[in-house]
Design a protein around this motif. Structure first.
Motif, PDB file in Angstrom:
ATOM      1  N   GLU A 112     -16.943 -10.755  11.860  1.00  0.00           N
ATOM      2  CA  GLU A 112     -15.609 -10.926  12.482  1.00  0.00           C
ATOM      3  C   GLU A 112     -14.508 -10.898  11.425  1.00  0.00           C
ATOM      4  O   GLU A 112     -13.575 -11.698  11.458  1.00  0.00           O
ATOM      5  CB  GLU A 112     -15.548 -12.238  13.279  1.00  0.00           C
ATOM      6  N   LEU A 113     -14.603 -10.004  10.501  1.00  0.00           N
ATOM      7  CA  LEU A 113     -13.633  -9.913   9.413  1.00  0.00           C
ATOM      8  C   LEU A 113     -12.343  -9.239   9.869  1.00  0.00           C
ATOM      9  O   LEU A 113     -12.361  -8.286  10.624  1.00  0.00           O
ATOM     10  CB  LEU A 113     -14.208  -9.106   8.237  1.00  0.00           C
ATOM     11  N   LYS A 114     -11.234  -9.781   9.363  1.00  0.00           N
ATOM     12  CA  LYS A 114      -9.922  -9.149   9.567  1.00  0.00           C
ATOM     13  C   LYS A 114      -9.292  -8.964   8.200  1.00  0.00           C
ATOM     14  O   LYS A 114      -9.511  -9.757   7.285  1.00  0.00           O
ATOM     15  CB  LYS A 114      -9.021 -10.037  10.419  1.00  0.00           C
ATOM     16  N   LEU A 115      -8.472  -7.924   8.113  1.00  0.00           N
ATOM     17  CA  LEU A 115      -7.843  -7.600   6.841  1.00  0.00           C
ATOM     18  C   LEU A 115      -6.374  -7.993   6.833  1.00  0.00           C
ATOM     19  O   LEU A 115      -5.677  -7.822   7.837  1.00  0.00           O
ATOM     20  CB  LEU A 115      -7.900  -6.083   6.595  1.00  0.00           C
ATOM     21  N   ALA A 116      -5.922  -8.455   5.686  1.00  0.00           N
ATOM     22  CA  ALA A 116      -4.480  -8.611   5.485  1.00  0.00           C
ATOM     23  C   ALA A 116      -3.938  -7.268   4.991  1.00  0.00           C
ATOM     24  O   ALA A 116      -4.691  -6.307   4.840  1.00  0.00           O
ATOM     25  CB  ALA A 116      -4.200  -9.714   4.466  1.00  0.00           C
ATOM     26  N   SER A 117      -2.646  -7.185   4.739  1.00  0.00           N
ATOM     27  CA  SER A 117      -2.068  -5.939   4.215  1.00  0.00           C
ATOM     28  C   SER A 117      -2.436  -5.800   2.749  1.00  0.00           C
ATOM     29  O   SER A 117      -2.595  -6.801   2.054  1.00  0.00           O
ATOM     30  CB  SER A 117      -0.539  -5.991   4.281  1.00  0.00           C
ATOM     31  N   PRO A 118      -2.534  -4.572   2.246  1.00  0.00           N
ATOM     32  CA  PRO A 118      -2.818  -4.420   0.820  1.00  0.00           C
ATOM     33  C   PRO A 118      -1.602  -4.788  -0.030  1.00  0.00           C
ATOM     34  O   PRO A 118      -0.463  -4.646   0.403  1.00  0.00           O
ATOM     35  CB  PRO A 118      -3.127  -2.920   0.669  1.00  0.00           C
ATOM     36  N   THR A 119      -1.887  -5.275  -1.223  1.00  0.00           N
ATOM     37  CA  THR A 119      -0.868  -5.478  -2.254  1.00  0.00           C
ATOM     38  C   THR A 119      -1.228  -4.555  -3.392  1.00  0.00           C
ATOM     39  O   THR A 119      -2.393  -4.469  -3.777  1.00  0.00           O
ATOM     40  CB  THR A 119      -0.878  -6.931  -2.765  1.00  0.00           C
ATOM     41  N   VAL A 120      -0.246  -3.839  -3.915  1.00  0.00           N
ATOM     42  CA  VAL A 120      -0.499  -2.975  -5.070  1.00  0.00           C
ATOM     43  C   VAL A 120       0.326  -3.506  -6.221  1.00  0.00           C
ATOM     44  O   VAL A 120       1.478  -3.903  -6.029  1.00  0.00           O
ATOM     45  CB  VAL A 120      -0.071  -1.512  -4.773  1.00  0.00           C
ATOM     46  N   LEU A 121      -0.254  -3.532  -7.398  1.00  0.00           N
ATOM     47  CA  LEU A 121       0.534  -3.948  -8.552  1.00  0.00           C
ATOM     48  C   LEU A 121       0.340  -2.988  -9.714  1.00  0.00           C
ATOM     49  O   LEU A 121      -0.712  -2.371  -9.866  1.00  0.00           O
ATOM     50  CB  LEU A 121       0.207  -5.387  -8.955  1.00  0.00           C
ATOM     51  N   VAL A 122       1.402  -2.872 -10.495  1.00  0.00           N
ATOM     52  CA  VAL A 122       1.402  -2.038 -11.696  1.00  0.00           C
ATOM     53  C   VAL A 122       1.808  -2.934 -12.851  1.00  0.00           C
ATOM     54  O   VAL A 122       2.862  -3.576 -12.793  1.00  0.00           O
ATOM     55  CB  VAL A 122       2.404  -0.863 -11.581  1.00  0.00           C
ATOM     56  N   ALA A 123       0.989  -3.011 -13.856  1.00  0.00           N
ATOM     57  CA  ALA A 123       1.315  -3.857 -15.011  1.00  0.00           C
ATOM     58  C   ALA A 123       0.511  -3.361 -16.191  1.00  0.00           C
ATOM     59  O   ALA A 123      -0.576  -2.805 -16.024  1.00  0.00           O
ATOM     60  CB  ALA A 123       0.971  -5.316 -14.732  1.00  0.00           C
ATOM     61  N   LYS A 124       1.046  -3.596 -17.400  1.00  0.00           N
ATOM     62  CA  LYS A 124       0.280  -3.212 -18.595  1.00  0.00           C
ATOM     63  C   LYS A 124      -0.964  -4.081 -18.725  1.00  0.00           C
ATOM     64  O   LYS A 124      -2.045  -3.604 -19.019  1.00  0.00           O
ATOM     65  CB  LYS A 124       1.151  -3.358 -19.833  1.00  0.00           C
ATOM     66  N   GLU A 125      -0.767  -5.376 -18.505  1.00  0.00           N
ATOM     67  CA  GLU A 125      -1.911  -6.303 -18.566  1.00  0.00           C
ATOM     68  C   GLU A 125      -1.731  -7.345 -17.489  1.00  0.00           C
ATOM     69  O   GLU A 125      -0.732  -8.057 -17.491  1.00  0.00           O
ATOM     70  CB  GLU A 125      -1.926  -7.049 -19.903  1.00  0.00           C
ATOM     71  N   ALA A 126      -2.639  -7.410 -16.559  1.00  0.00           N
ATOM     72  CA  ALA A 126      -2.549  -8.446 -15.523  1.00  0.00           C
ATOM     73  C   ALA A 126      -3.946  -8.962 -15.246  1.00  0.00           C
ATOM     74  O   ALA A 126      -4.913  -8.207 -15.233  1.00  0.00           O
ATOM     75  CB  ALA A 126      -1.921  -7.887 -14.249  1.00  0.00           C
ATOM     76  N   LEU A 127      -4.020 -10.268 -15.034  1.00  0.00           N
ATOM     77  CA  LEU A 127      -5.290 -10.901 -14.699  1.00  0.00           C
ATOM     78  C   LEU A 127      -5.242 -11.256 -13.220  1.00  0.00           C
ATOM     79  O   LEU A 127      -4.270 -11.848 -12.757  1.00  0.00           O
ATOM     80  CB  LEU A 127      -5.416 -12.182 -15.530  1.00  0.00           C
ATOM     81  N   VAL A 128      -6.282 -10.864 -12.494  1.00  0.00           N
ATOM     82  CA  VAL A 128      -6.332 -11.119 -11.053  1.00  0.00           C
ATOM     83  C   VAL A 128      -7.467 -12.099 -10.800  1.00  0.00           C
ATOM     84  O   VAL A 128      -8.602 -11.858 -11.229  1.00  0.00           O
ATOM     85  CB  VAL A 128      -6.589  -9.810 -10.268  1.00  0.00           C
ATOM     86  N   CYS A 129      -7.172 -13.230 -10.150  1.00  0.00           N
ATOM     87  CA  CYS A 129      -8.252 -14.204  -9.915  1.00  0.00           C
ATOM     88  C   CYS A 129      -8.196 -14.803  -8.527  1.00  0.00           C
ATOM     89  O   CYS A 129      -7.123 -14.983  -7.966  1.00  0.00           O
ATOM     90  CB  CYS A 129      -8.236 -15.370 -10.900  1.00  0.00           C
ATOM     91  N   ILE A 130      -9.381 -15.079  -7.986  1.00  0.00           N
ATOM     92  CA  ILE A 130      -9.495 -16.002  -6.851  1.00  0.00           C
ATOM     93  C   ILE A 130     -10.408 -17.105  -7.359  1.00  0.00           C
ATOM     94  O   ILE A 130     -11.577 -16.859  -7.644  1.00  0.00           O
ATOM     95  CB  ILE A 130     -10.142 -15.385  -5.596  1.00  0.00           C
TER      96      ILE A 130
END
Lengths: 161, 153
Positions: A112-130
Protein backbone atom coordinates in the motif's frame (compact mmCIF):
# COMPACT_ATOMS: atom_id res chain seq x y z
CA UNK A 1 12.96 -9.67 1.00
CA UNK A 2 15.28 -6.65 1.39
CA UNK A 3 17.06 -7.37 -1.87
CA UNK A 4 13.77 -8.10 -3.63
CA UNK A 5 12.59 -4.61 -2.75
CA UNK A 6 15.84 -3.04 -3.91
CA UNK A 7 15.94 -5.10 -7.08
CA UNK A 8 12.37 -4.07 -7.94
CA UNK A 9 13.55 -0.47 -8.04
CA UNK A 10 16.67 -1.42 -10.00
CA UNK A 11 14.65 -3.32 -12.57
CA UNK A 12 12.37 -0.31 -12.91
CA UNK A 13 15.42 1.93 -13.53
CA UNK A 14 16.61 -0.42 -16.26
CA UNK A 15 13.17 -0.63 -17.94
CA UNK A 16 12.37 3.08 -17.79
CA UNK A 17 15.83 4.18 -18.95
CA UNK A 18 15.37 1.94 -22.01
CA UNK A 19 11.89 3.30 -22.68
CA UNK A 20 12.38 6.99 -21.96
CA UNK A 21 16.04 7.63 -22.63
CA UNK A 22 16.79 4.77 -25.01
CA UNK A 23 19.83 3.66 -23.04
CA UNK A 24 20.82 0.26 -21.72
CA UNK A 25 21.98 0.33 -18.13
CA UNK A 26 24.67 -2.17 -17.26
CA UNK A 27 24.41 -2.96 -13.57
CA UNK A 28 28.04 -2.91 -12.49
CA UNK A 29 27.59 -3.61 -8.76
CA UNK A 30 25.07 -5.55 -6.73
CA UNK A 31 23.38 -3.60 -3.98
CA UNK A 32 25.77 -2.81 -1.14
CA UNK A 33 24.89 -1.29 2.22
CA UNK A 34 25.51 2.45 2.39
CA UNK A 35 24.25 3.23 5.88
CA UNK A 36 21.98 6.20 6.41
CA UNK A 37 24.26 8.84 4.79
CA UNK A 38 24.72 9.09 1.03
CA UNK A 39 27.04 11.60 -0.58
CA UNK A 40 25.61 13.03 -3.80
CA UNK A 41 27.81 13.21 -6.90
CA UNK A 42 26.21 16.41 -8.14
CA UNK A 43 22.58 15.93 -9.18
CA UNK A 44 20.16 13.73 -7.33
CA UNK A 45 16.43 13.16 -7.36
CA UNK A 46 14.80 11.93 -4.18
CA UNK A 47 11.30 10.54 -3.79
CA UNK A 48 9.89 9.42 -0.44
CA UNK A 49 7.29 6.72 -0.03
CA UNK A 50 4.99 5.64 2.78
CA UNK A 51 2.71 2.69 3.40
CA UNK A 52 3.29 -0.55 5.33
CA UNK A 53 6.97 0.29 4.95
CA UNK A 54 8.45 3.76 4.58
CA UNK A 55 11.56 4.97 2.89
CA UNK A 56 13.19 6.78 0.01
CA UNK A 57 14.26 6.09 -3.56
CA UNK A 58 17.07 8.15 -5.01
CA UNK A 59 18.91 8.37 -8.30
CA UNK A 60 22.21 10.24 -8.31
CA UNK A 61 24.76 11.17 -10.96
CA UNK A 62 27.44 13.69 -11.79
CA UNK A 63 26.42 16.95 -13.48
CA UNK A 64 28.06 15.79 -16.72
CA UNK A 65 26.13 12.50 -16.74
CA UNK A 66 22.95 14.44 -15.96
CA UNK A 67 23.47 16.82 -18.91
CA UNK A 68 24.14 13.84 -21.19
CA UNK A 69 20.92 12.12 -20.09
CA UNK A 70 19.01 15.37 -20.58
CA UNK A 71 20.45 15.80 -24.07
CA UNK A 72 19.03 12.38 -24.93
CA UNK A 73 15.60 13.25 -23.50
CA UNK A 74 15.32 16.82 -24.78
CA UNK A 75 17.25 16.48 -28.02
CA UNK A 76 19.59 19.42 -27.41
CA UNK A 77 22.51 20.50 -25.26
CA UNK A 78 22.14 22.39 -22.03
CA UNK A 79 25.07 24.25 -20.49
CA UNK A 80 24.07 24.32 -16.86
CA UNK A 81 22.36 21.79 -14.59
CA UNK A 82 20.53 24.54 -12.66
CA UNK A 83 17.71 24.86 -15.16
CA UNK A 84 14.09 24.38 -14.07
CA UNK A 85 13.09 22.70 -17.32
CA UNK A 86 15.72 19.98 -17.23
CA UNK A 87 15.42 19.45 -13.48
CA UNK A 88 11.69 18.91 -14.06
CA UNK A 89 12.60 16.29 -16.67
CA UNK A 90 14.79 14.35 -14.24
CA UNK A 91 12.11 14.67 -11.55
CA UNK A 92 9.62 13.17 -13.99
CA UNK A 93 12.05 10.35 -14.86
CA UNK A 94 12.49 9.59 -11.14
CA UNK A 95 8.74 9.75 -10.60
CA UNK A 96 8.08 7.32 -13.47
CA UNK A 97 10.69 4.87 -12.21
CA UNK A 98 9.35 5.03 -8.64
CA UNK A 99 5.71 4.68 -9.74
CA UNK A 100 6.58 1.59 -11.75
CA UNK A 101 8.51 0.02 -8.86
CA UNK A 102 5.90 0.90 -6.24
CA UNK A 103 3.09 -0.54 -8.40
CA UNK A 104 5.01 -3.82 -8.67
CA UNK A 105 5.70 -3.91 -4.92
CA UNK A 106 2.08 -3.13 -4.07
CA UNK A 107 0.86 -5.86 -6.42
CA UNK A 108 3.27 -8.46 -5.07
CA UNK A 109 3.39 -7.63 -1.35
CA UNK A 110 0.36 -5.35 -0.75
CA UNK A 111 2.60 -2.72 0.81
CA UNK A 112 0.00 0.00 0.00
CA UNK A 113 2.82 2.39 -0.83
CA UNK A 114 2.17 5.98 -1.89
CA UNK A 115 4.70 8.38 -3.30
CA UNK A 116 5.38 11.98 -2.41
CA UNK A 117 6.56 14.40 -5.11
CA UNK A 118 10.18 14.14 -6.19
CA UNK A 119 12.76 16.63 -4.97
CA UNK A 120 15.76 17.31 -7.18
CA UNK A 121 18.90 18.96 -5.92
CA UNK A 122 22.07 20.22 -7.55
CA UNK A 123 25.12 20.79 -5.38
CA UNK A 124 28.87 20.33 -5.56
CA UNK A 125 28.82 18.35 -2.33
CA UNK A 126 25.69 17.35 -0.48
CA UNK A 127 25.02 14.66 2.08
CA UNK A 128 21.59 13.04 1.98
CA UNK A 129 20.41 11.14 5.07
CA UNK A 130 17.39 9.52 6.62
CA UNK A 131 18.35 8.76 10.19
CA UNK A 132 17.73 5.28 11.57
CA UNK A 133 16.85 3.97 8.13
CA UNK A 134 19.75 2.22 6.37
CA UNK A 135 20.09 2.34 2.61
CA UNK A 136 21.48 0.18 -0.18
CA UNK A 137 23.15 1.42 -3.36
CA UNK A 138 23.88 -0.06 -6.76
CA UNK A 139 25.72 1.52 -9.68
CA UNK A 140 24.36 1.43 -13.24
CA UNK A 141 26.84 2.12 -15.99
CA UNK A 142 25.39 3.81 -19.06
CA UNK A 143 26.86 5.44 -22.13
CA UNK A 144 26.02 8.78 -20.48
CA UNK A 145 27.86 8.03 -17.26
CA UNK A 146 27.27 6.21 -14.00
CA UNK A 147 23.92 6.43 -12.26
CA UNK A 148 23.74 5.47 -8.59
CA UNK A 149 20.48 3.92 -7.44
CA UNK A 150 19.88 4.16 -3.70
CA UNK A 151 16.95 2.60 -1.83
CA UNK A 152 16.28 3.17 1.87
CA UNK A 153 13.48 1.58 3.87
CA UNK A 154 12.73 0.58 7.44
CA UNK A 155 13.55 -3.11 7.44
CA UNK A 156 12.02 -3.78 10.84
CA UNK A 157 8.56 -3.00 9.42
CA UNK A 158 8.93 -6.02 7.13
CA UNK A 159 8.40 -8.36 10.07
CA UNK A 160 4.91 -6.91 10.54
CA UNK A 161 3.92 -7.25 6.89
CA UNK B 1 -6.95 26.77 -1.81
CA UNK B 2 -3.19 27.40 -1.87
CA UNK B 3 -3.63 30.03 0.85
CA UNK B 4 -5.41 27.55 3.08
CA UNK B 5 -2.48 25.14 2.93
CA UNK B 6 0.12 27.83 3.47
CA UNK B 7 -1.79 29.35 6.38
CA UNK B 8 -2.00 25.89 7.96
CA UNK B 9 1.80 25.56 7.99
CA UNK B 10 2.33 29.13 9.20
CA UNK B 11 -0.14 28.48 12.03
CA UNK B 12 1.74 25.26 12.80
CA UNK B 13 5.07 27.16 13.08
CA UNK B 14 3.51 29.68 15.46
CA UNK B 15 2.05 26.83 17.53
CA UNK B 16 5.04 24.49 17.75
CA UNK B 17 8.08 26.79 18.15
CA UNK B 18 6.80 28.49 21.33
CA UNK B 19 6.57 25.06 22.99
CA UNK B 20 10.39 25.10 22.90
CA UNK B 21 10.58 28.58 24.40
CA UNK B 22 10.88 30.40 21.06
CA UNK B 23 8.28 33.11 21.39
CA UNK B 24 9.77 36.00 19.46
CA UNK B 25 8.74 34.83 16.03
CA UNK B 26 8.53 37.13 13.05
CA UNK B 27 7.85 36.37 9.41
CA UNK B 28 10.44 38.50 7.64
CA UNK B 29 9.51 37.56 4.08
CA UNK B 30 6.87 35.65 2.16
CA UNK B 31 7.34 35.20 -1.57
CA UNK B 32 6.47 32.91 -4.43
CA UNK B 33 9.50 31.56 -6.25
CA UNK B 34 9.98 29.68 -9.48
CA UNK B 35 12.58 27.50 -7.82
CA UNK B 36 14.12 26.93 -4.44
CA UNK B 37 17.65 27.96 -3.69
CA UNK B 38 19.14 28.07 -0.26
CA UNK B 39 22.53 29.15 1.01
CA UNK B 40 21.72 27.51 4.34
CA UNK B 41 23.63 24.34 5.01
CA UNK B 42 21.02 22.14 6.68
CA UNK B 43 17.68 21.33 5.03
CA UNK B 44 15.00 18.86 6.08
CA UNK B 45 12.58 17.80 3.32
CA UNK B 46 9.26 16.15 4.10
CA UNK B 47 6.94 14.81 1.40
CA UNK B 48 3.19 15.43 1.48
CA UNK B 49 0.58 12.99 0.19
CA UNK B 50 -3.18 12.74 0.19
CA UNK B 51 -5.47 15.60 -0.86
CA UNK B 52 -2.35 17.42 -1.99
CA UNK B 53 0.98 16.15 -3.17
CA UNK B 54 4.18 18.10 -2.68
CA UNK B 55 7.11 18.79 -0.41
CA UNK B 56 7.83 21.09 2.48
CA UNK B 57 11.37 21.92 3.53
CA UNK B 58 12.93 23.62 6.54
CA UNK B 59 16.38 25.16 6.06
CA UNK B 60 18.75 26.30 8.79
CA UNK B 61 22.28 27.63 8.90
CA UNK B 62 24.68 25.43 10.91
CA UNK B 63 24.51 27.95 13.76
CA UNK B 64 20.72 28.28 13.81
CA UNK B 65 20.38 24.46 13.61
CA UNK B 66 22.55 24.10 16.72
CA UNK B 67 20.72 26.92 18.55
CA UNK B 68 17.34 25.39 17.64
CA UNK B 69 18.33 22.01 19.04
CA UNK B 70 19.83 23.68 22.12
CA UNK B 71 16.45 25.41 22.70
CA UNK B 72 14.70 22.02 22.31
CA UNK B 73 17.09 20.57 24.92
CA UNK B 74 16.48 23.21 27.61
CA UNK B 75 19.52 25.27 26.64
CA UNK B 76 22.09 22.45 26.60
CA UNK B 77 24.94 23.56 24.31
CA UNK B 78 25.26 21.82 20.95
CA UNK B 79 28.72 21.66 19.38
CA UNK B 80 28.20 19.85 16.08
CA UNK B 81 25.53 18.50 13.74
CA UNK B 82 25.62 14.83 14.65
CA UNK B 83 22.98 12.11 14.48
CA UNK B 84 21.30 13.29 17.72
CA UNK B 85 21.03 16.83 16.36
CA UNK B 86 19.61 15.54 13.09
CA UNK B 87 17.06 13.49 15.04
CA UNK B 88 16.00 16.58 16.97
CA UNK B 89 15.63 18.67 13.81
CA UNK B 90 13.71 15.83 12.16
CA UNK B 91 11.40 15.74 15.17
CA UNK B 92 10.87 19.52 15.00
CA UNK B 93 10.10 19.27 11.28
CA UNK B 94 7.73 16.35 11.94
CA UNK B 95 5.91 18.30 14.65
CA UNK B 96 5.41 21.39 12.49
CA UNK B 97 4.40 19.37 9.42
CA UNK B 98 2.15 17.08 11.45
CA UNK B 99 0.42 20.05 13.03
CA UNK B 100 0.00 21.67 9.62
CA UNK B 101 -1.44 18.45 8.14
CA UNK B 102 -3.84 18.14 11.08
CA UNK B 103 -5.12 21.68 10.49
CA UNK B 104 -5.56 20.89 6.78
CA UNK B 105 -7.34 17.60 7.61
CA UNK B 106 -9.77 19.48 9.87
CA UNK B 107 -10.96 21.18 6.70
CA UNK B 108 -11.85 17.75 5.26
CA UNK B 109 -8.73 17.54 3.13
CA UNK B 110 -6.76 14.49 4.24
CA UNK B 111 -3.00 15.02 4.06
CA UNK B 112 -0.24 12.72 5.27
CA UNK B 113 3.53 13.17 5.32
CA UNK B 114 6.67 11.10 4.86
CA UNK B 115 9.82 10.46 6.88
CA UNK B 116 12.12 13.52 6.86
CA UNK B 117 15.14 13.51 4.57
CA UNK B 118 18.18 15.54 5.59
CA UNK B 119 20.32 17.34 3.11
CA UNK B 120 23.53 18.92 4.36
CA UNK B 121 25.55 21.01 1.93
CA UNK B 122 26.32 24.57 0.79
CA UNK B 123 24.78 26.39 -2.18
CA UNK B 124 22.18 23.74 -2.89
CA UNK B 125 19.74 24.36 -5.73
CA UNK B 126 16.41 22.53 -5.42
CA UNK B 127 13.38 21.74 -7.50
CA UNK B 128 10.57 20.87 -5.10
CA UNK B 129 7.47 21.40 -7.15
CA UNK B 130 6.45 21.38 -10.79
CA UNK B 131 4.45 24.50 -10.07
CA UNK B 132 5.76 27.21 -7.76
CA UNK B 133 7.37 27.22 -4.33
CA UNK B 134 6.30 29.56 -1.57
CA UNK B 135 9.21 30.67 0.60
CA UNK B 136 8.55 31.83 4.15
CA UNK B 137 11.43 33.25 6.23
CA UNK B 138 10.84 33.07 9.97
CA UNK B 139 13.12 34.89 12.39
CA UNK B 140 13.37 33.54 15.95
CA UNK B 141 15.68 33.76 18.98
CA UNK B 142 17.48 30.71 17.57
CA UNK B 143 18.04 32.33 14.20
CA UNK B 144 16.36 32.13 10.83
CA UNK B 145 14.34 29.23 9.45
CA UNK B 146 13.52 29.17 5.74
CA UNK B 147 10.34 27.22 5.08
CA UNK B 148 9.64 26.31 1.47
CA UNK B 149 6.32 24.81 0.48
CA UNK B 150 5.95 23.29 -2.98
CA UNK B 151 2.47 21.89 -3.68
CA UNK B 152 0.97 20.32 -6.80
CA UNK B 153 -2.47 21.91 -6.76
Amino acid sequence: MNMEICNTFLKSVDNILKEMVDVNACISTDFYPEGNEVCSNGVCSIINFEGKIKGRFMIDMTQDAFLNVIKSIMGRNFECAKDMLILSAIAELNNTIAENAVANLNNKYSFELKLASPTVLVAKEALVCIDKIPSYSAICKTTYGDIKVNVAFNEEALTNV
Amino acid sequence: MYEMYINSFVEAIYTILPTFGLNELRITSLEVKEHMYTNMEVTVVIGLMGSVRGNISYSFSMESAKKMVSAMNMGMPVEEIDEDVRSALAELSNLITGRGCKIISNNENYTDFTTPTFIIGKDVYYLMSKVKTLAINVESEAGEIQVNVGLEL
